[in-house]
Design a protein around this motif. Sequence first.
Motif, PDB file in Angstrom:
ATOM      1  N   SER A  73     -14.119 -13.308 -12.536  1.00 45.86           N
ATOM      2  CA  SER A  73     -13.135 -13.466 -11.470  1.00 45.86           C
ATOM      3  C   SER A  73     -12.533 -12.106 -11.132  1.00 45.86           C
ATOM      4  CB  SER A  73     -12.052 -14.460 -11.874  1.00 45.86           C
ATOM      5  OG  SER A  73     -11.284 -13.941 -12.953  1.00 45.86           O
ATOM      6  N   SER A  74     -11.823 -12.036 -10.012  1.00 45.94           N
ATOM      7  CA  SER A  74     -11.366 -10.733  -9.540  1.00 45.94           C
ATOM      8  C   SER A  74     -10.023 -10.850  -8.839  1.00 45.94           C
ATOM      9  CB  SER A  74     -12.406 -10.155  -8.577  1.00 45.94           C
ATOM     10  OG  SER A  74     -11.990  -8.913  -8.038  1.00 45.94           O
ATOM     11  N   GLU A  75      -9.309  -9.743  -8.803  1.00 44.78           N
ATOM     12  CA  GLU A  75      -8.068  -9.623  -8.040  1.00 44.78           C
ATOM     13  C   GLU A  75      -8.156  -8.454  -7.084  1.00 44.78           C
ATOM     14  OE1 GLU A  75      -4.718 -11.152 -11.304  1.00 44.78           O
ATOM     15  OE2 GLU A  75      -4.781  -9.038 -10.681  1.00 44.78           O
ATOM     16  N   LEU A  76      -7.513  -8.611  -5.935  1.00 45.55           N
ATOM     17  CA  LEU A  76      -7.317  -7.522  -4.980  1.00 45.55           C
ATOM     18  C   LEU A  76      -5.826  -7.272  -4.896  1.00 45.55           C
ATOM     19  CD1 LEU A  76      -7.953  -5.642  -2.539  1.00 45.55           C
ATOM     20  CD2 LEU A  76      -7.943  -7.689  -1.105  1.00 45.55           C
ATOM     21  N   ASN A  77      -5.403  -6.053  -5.133  1.00 44.52           N
ATOM     22  CA  ASN A  77      -4.007  -5.675  -5.042  1.00 44.52           C
ATOM     23  C   ASN A  77      -3.822  -4.697  -3.887  1.00 44.52           C
ATOM     24  OD1 ASN A  77      -2.962  -6.886  -7.668  1.00 44.52           O
ATOM     25  ND2 ASN A  77      -4.649  -5.610  -8.406  1.00 44.52           N
ATOM     26  N   VAL A  78      -2.783  -4.927  -3.105  1.00 41.43           N
ATOM     27  CA  VAL A  78      -2.456  -4.010  -2.023  1.00 41.43           C
ATOM     28  C   VAL A  78      -0.996  -3.609  -2.185  1.00 41.43           C
ATOM     29  CG1 VAL A  78      -2.485  -3.569   0.450  1.00 41.43           C
ATOM     30  CG2 VAL A  78      -4.061  -5.248  -0.528  1.00 41.43           C
ATOM     31  N   ASN A  79      -0.755  -2.320  -2.331  1.00 41.70           N
ATOM     32  CA  ASN A  79       0.608  -1.791  -2.462  1.00 41.70           C
ATOM     33  C   ASN A  79       1.111  -1.285  -1.116  1.00 41.70           C
ATOM     34  OD1 ASN A  79       0.749  -2.165  -5.292  1.00 41.70           O
ATOM     35  ND2 ASN A  79      -0.457  -0.298  -5.596  1.00 41.70           N
ATOM     36  N   ALA A  80       2.443  -1.161  -1.018  1.00 43.61           N
ATOM     37  CA  ALA A  80       3.068  -0.569   0.171  1.00 43.61           C
ATOM     38  C   ALA A  80       2.472  -1.150   1.451  1.00 43.61           C
ATOM     39  CB  ALA A  80       2.899   0.953   0.136  1.00 43.61           C
ATOM     40  N   LEU A  81       2.581  -2.456   1.586  1.00 50.46           N
ATOM     41  CA  LEU A  81       1.965  -3.155   2.715  1.00 50.46           C
ATOM     42  C   LEU A  81       2.402  -2.588   4.061  1.00 50.46           C
ATOM     43  CD1 LEU A  81       2.174  -6.811   1.413  1.00 50.46           C
ATOM     44  CD2 LEU A  81       0.075  -5.587   2.039  1.00 50.46           C
ATOM     45  N   GLU A  82       1.433  -2.505   4.970  1.00 50.58           N
ATOM     46  CA  GLU A  82       1.671  -2.065   6.346  1.00 50.58           C
ATOM     47  C   GLU A  82       1.345  -3.219   7.288  1.00 50.58           C
ATOM     48  OE1 GLU A  82      -0.728   1.388   6.926  1.00 50.58           O
ATOM     49  OE2 GLU A  82       0.278   2.551   5.332  1.00 50.58           O
ATOM     50  N   LEU A  83       1.900  -3.134   8.512  1.00 50.15           N
ATOM     51  CA  LEU A  83       1.669  -4.210   9.479  1.00 50.15           C
ATOM     52  C   LEU A  83       0.164  -4.403   9.728  1.00 50.15           C
ATOM     53  CD1 LEU A  83       4.492  -3.475  12.100  1.00 50.15           C
ATOM     54  CD2 LEU A  83       4.505  -5.137  10.212  1.00 50.15           C
ATOM     55  N   ASP A  84      -0.599  -3.304   9.731  1.00 46.11           N
ATOM     56  CA  ASP A  84      -2.045  -3.384   9.995  1.00 46.11           C
ATOM     57  C   ASP A  84      -2.830  -4.041   8.862  1.00 46.11           C
ATOM     58  OD1 ASP A  84      -2.458  -0.272  11.891  1.00 46.11           O
ATOM     59  OD2 ASP A  84      -1.758  -2.274  12.447  1.00 46.11           O
ATOM     60  N   ASP A  85      -2.183  -4.299   7.743  1.00 47.21           N
ATOM     61  CA  ASP A  85      -2.864  -5.002   6.654  1.00 47.21           C
ATOM     62  C   ASP A  85      -2.948  -6.501   6.917  1.00 47.21           C
ATOM     63  OD1 ASP A  85      -1.221  -2.889   4.162  1.00 47.21           O
ATOM     64  OD2 ASP A  85      -3.100  -2.585   5.275  1.00 47.21           O
ATOM     65  N   SER A  86      -2.289  -6.967   7.955  1.00 47.14           N
ATOM     66  CA  SER A  86      -2.381  -8.378   8.336  1.00 47.14           C
ATOM     67  C   SER A  86      -3.822  -8.686   8.711  1.00 47.14           C
ATOM     68  CB  SER A  86      -1.461  -8.678   9.527  1.00 47.14           C
ATOM     69  OG  SER A  86      -0.113  -8.515   9.179  1.00 47.14           O
ATOM     70  N   ALA A  87      -4.439  -9.635   7.990  1.00 47.41           N
ATOM     71  CA  ALA A  87      -5.861  -9.919   8.182  1.00 47.41           C
ATOM     72  C   ALA A  87      -6.257 -11.091   7.312  1.00 47.41           C
ATOM     73  CB  ALA A  87      -6.710  -8.694   7.800  1.00 47.41           C
ATOM     74  N   LEU A  88      -7.513 -11.516   7.468  1.00 47.00           N
ATOM     75  CA  LEU A  88      -8.132 -12.483   6.571  1.00 47.00           C
ATOM     76  C   LEU A  88      -8.871 -11.688   5.497  1.00 47.00           C
ATOM     77  CD1 LEU A  88      -8.897 -15.513   6.039  1.00 47.00           C
ATOM     78  CD2 LEU A  88     -10.946 -15.077   7.419  1.00 47.00           C
ATOM     79  N   TYR A  89      -8.583 -11.960   4.240  1.00 50.67           N
ATOM     80  CA  TYR A  89      -9.243 -11.276   3.132  1.00 50.67           C
ATOM     81  C   TYR A  89     -10.249 -12.230   2.494  1.00 50.67           C
ATOM     82  CZ  TYR A  89      -6.027  -7.473   3.761  1.00 50.67           C
ATOM     83  OH  TYR A  89      -5.352  -6.414   4.312  1.00 50.67           O
ATOM     84  N   LEU A  90     -11.483 -11.787   2.459  1.00 55.46           N
ATOM     85  CA  LEU A  90     -12.584 -12.601   1.978  1.00 55.46           C
ATOM     86  C   LEU A  90     -13.185 -11.992   0.726  1.00 55.46           C
ATOM     87  CD1 LEU A  90     -14.252 -13.012   5.472  1.00 55.46           C
ATOM     88  CD2 LEU A  90     -13.232 -14.879   4.179  1.00 55.46           C
ATOM     89  N   CYS A  91     -13.494 -12.823  -0.238  1.00 56.90           N
ATOM     90  CA  CYS A  91     -14.257 -12.320  -1.376  1.00 56.90           C
ATOM     91  C   CYS A  91     -15.627 -12.991  -1.368  1.00 56.90           C
ATOM     92  CB  CYS A  91     -13.542 -12.523  -2.698  1.00 56.90           C
ATOM     93  SG  CYS A  91     -13.652 -14.164  -3.394  1.00 56.90           S
ATOM     94  N   ALA A  92     -16.595 -12.289  -1.890  1.00 54.28           N
ATOM     95  CA  ALA A  92     -17.959 -12.785  -1.957  1.00 54.28           C
ATOM     96  C   ALA A  92     -18.486 -12.584  -3.361  1.00 54.28           C
ATOM     97  CB  ALA A  92     -18.846 -12.043  -0.969  1.00 54.28           C
ATOM     98  N   SER A  93     -19.212 -13.553  -3.855  1.00 57.25           N
ATOM     99  CA  SER A  93     -19.834 -13.386  -5.171  1.00 57.25           C
ATOM    100  C   SER A  93     -21.348 -13.389  -5.027  1.00 57.25           C
ATOM    101  CB  SER A  93     -19.352 -14.447  -6.161  1.00 57.25           C
ATOM    102  OG  SER A  93     -20.044 -15.669  -6.029  1.00 57.25           O
ATOM    103  N   SER A  94     -21.997 -12.710  -5.960  1.00 54.23           N
ATOM    104  CA  SER A  94     -23.452 -12.602  -5.940  1.00 54.23           C
ATOM    105  C   SER A  94     -23.921 -12.134  -7.305  1.00 54.23           C
ATOM    106  CB  SER A  94     -23.896 -11.602  -4.872  1.00 54.23           C
ATOM    107  OG  SER A  94     -23.446 -10.290  -5.195  1.00 54.23           O
ATOM    108  N   ARG A  95     -25.217 -12.074  -7.476  1.00 53.95           N
ATOM    109  CA  ARG A  95     -25.777 -11.324  -8.597  1.00 53.95           C
ATOM    110  C   ARG A  95     -25.830  -9.851  -8.184  1.00 53.95           C
ATOM    111  NH1 ARG A  95     -31.382 -13.368  -9.759  1.00 53.95           N
ATOM    112  NH2 ARG A  95     -31.414 -14.027  -7.582  1.00 53.95           N
ATOM    113  N   GLN A  96     -25.839  -8.953  -9.149  1.00 53.94           N
ATOM    114  CA  GLN A  96     -25.885  -7.535  -8.836  1.00 53.94           C
ATOM    115  C   GLN A  96     -27.215  -7.194  -8.183  1.00 53.94           C
ATOM    116  OE1 GLN A  96     -23.744  -5.349  -8.661  1.00 53.94           O
ATOM    117  NE2 GLN A  96     -24.825  -3.412  -8.586  1.00 53.94           N
ATOM    118  N   GLY A  97     -27.147  -6.483  -7.066  1.00 56.89           N
ATOM    119  CA  GLY A  97     -28.367  -6.082  -6.389  1.00 56.89           C
ATOM    120  C   GLY A  97     -28.420  -6.644  -4.976  1.00 56.89           C
ATOM    121  N   PRO A  98     -29.558  -6.584  -4.327  1.00 53.14           N
ATOM    122  CA  PRO A  98     -29.686  -7.007  -2.923  1.00 53.14           C
ATOM    123  C   PRO A  98     -29.847  -8.509  -2.782  1.00 53.14           C
ATOM    124  CG  PRO A  98     -31.786  -6.223  -3.698  1.00 53.14           C
ATOM    125  CD  PRO A  98     -30.823  -6.018  -4.850  1.00 53.14           C
ATOM    126  N   TYR A  99     -28.960  -9.255  -3.402  1.00 52.90           N
ATOM    127  CA  TYR A  99     -29.066 -10.706  -3.410  1.00 52.90           C
ATOM    128  C   TYR A  99     -28.076 -11.333  -2.442  1.00 52.90           C
ATOM    129  CZ  TYR A  99     -31.815  -9.763  -7.540  1.00 52.90           C
ATOM    130  OH  TYR A  99     -32.755  -9.288  -8.396  1.00 52.90           O
TER     131      TYR A  99
END
Lengths: 112, 111
Positions: A73-99
């Motif tokens: 599992s993973s976390e994304l941390n964003v410090n000192a938020l700016e107005l332009d950080d407003s967005a949809l944040y997506l995570c993707a999982s895969s096996r390592q490599g071109p999968y």
Amino acid sequence: ETGVTQSPTHLIKTRGQQVTLRCSSQSGHNTVSWYQQALGQGPQFIFQYYREEENGRGNFPPRFSGLQFPNYSSELNVNALELDDSALYLCASSRQGPYEQYFGPGTRLTVT
Amino acid sequence: GIQVEQSPPDLILQEGANSTLRCNFSDSVNNLQWFHQNPWGQLINLFYIPSGTKQNGRLSATTVATERYSLLYISSSQTTDSGVYFCAAKDSGAGSYQLTFGKGTKLSVIP
């Protein structure tokens, strides 16, 4: 459904605050990638984690940071938020490599 | 880095019509995926197709890697096909980790 989960679904923060987003990868996958999607745009790559280390990063400043845990599992941390950080944040999982990458439902972040 | 361009940007179809969406990419790739993004933002995997041809029901896709393009075909379109379609590619160079997305094709299917 892909088996990739993200939390929270929605989040409202104030400029200057910090935020943590979470992602659980699909069973059998060891790599997590994070993307930012601004309104009307395609997703943009933030970084990728494999074996608990960052092994690739897009054009995002250091205030965007992440972690990967032993269960992949993973976390994304964003410090000192700016107005332009407003967005949809997506995570993707895969096996390592071109999968094939599988995406979670996203977290919609609004910064006011 | 790799450039990914999609066309057309917008497409309006009558229900039952067929359509072709195009994706051009600038470098050799070892991953090419097509997605449909639903109104809630979920990216739904349609095809993983770095080369060759695949079909899934009314949808099919072809990637000609040597000519650096991929096509997504939608036949007998339905209103539920509406949404944004994204092509994303990963170049085959060393040290390349990410999918690079095009700007998408917004498809509207009207009854």
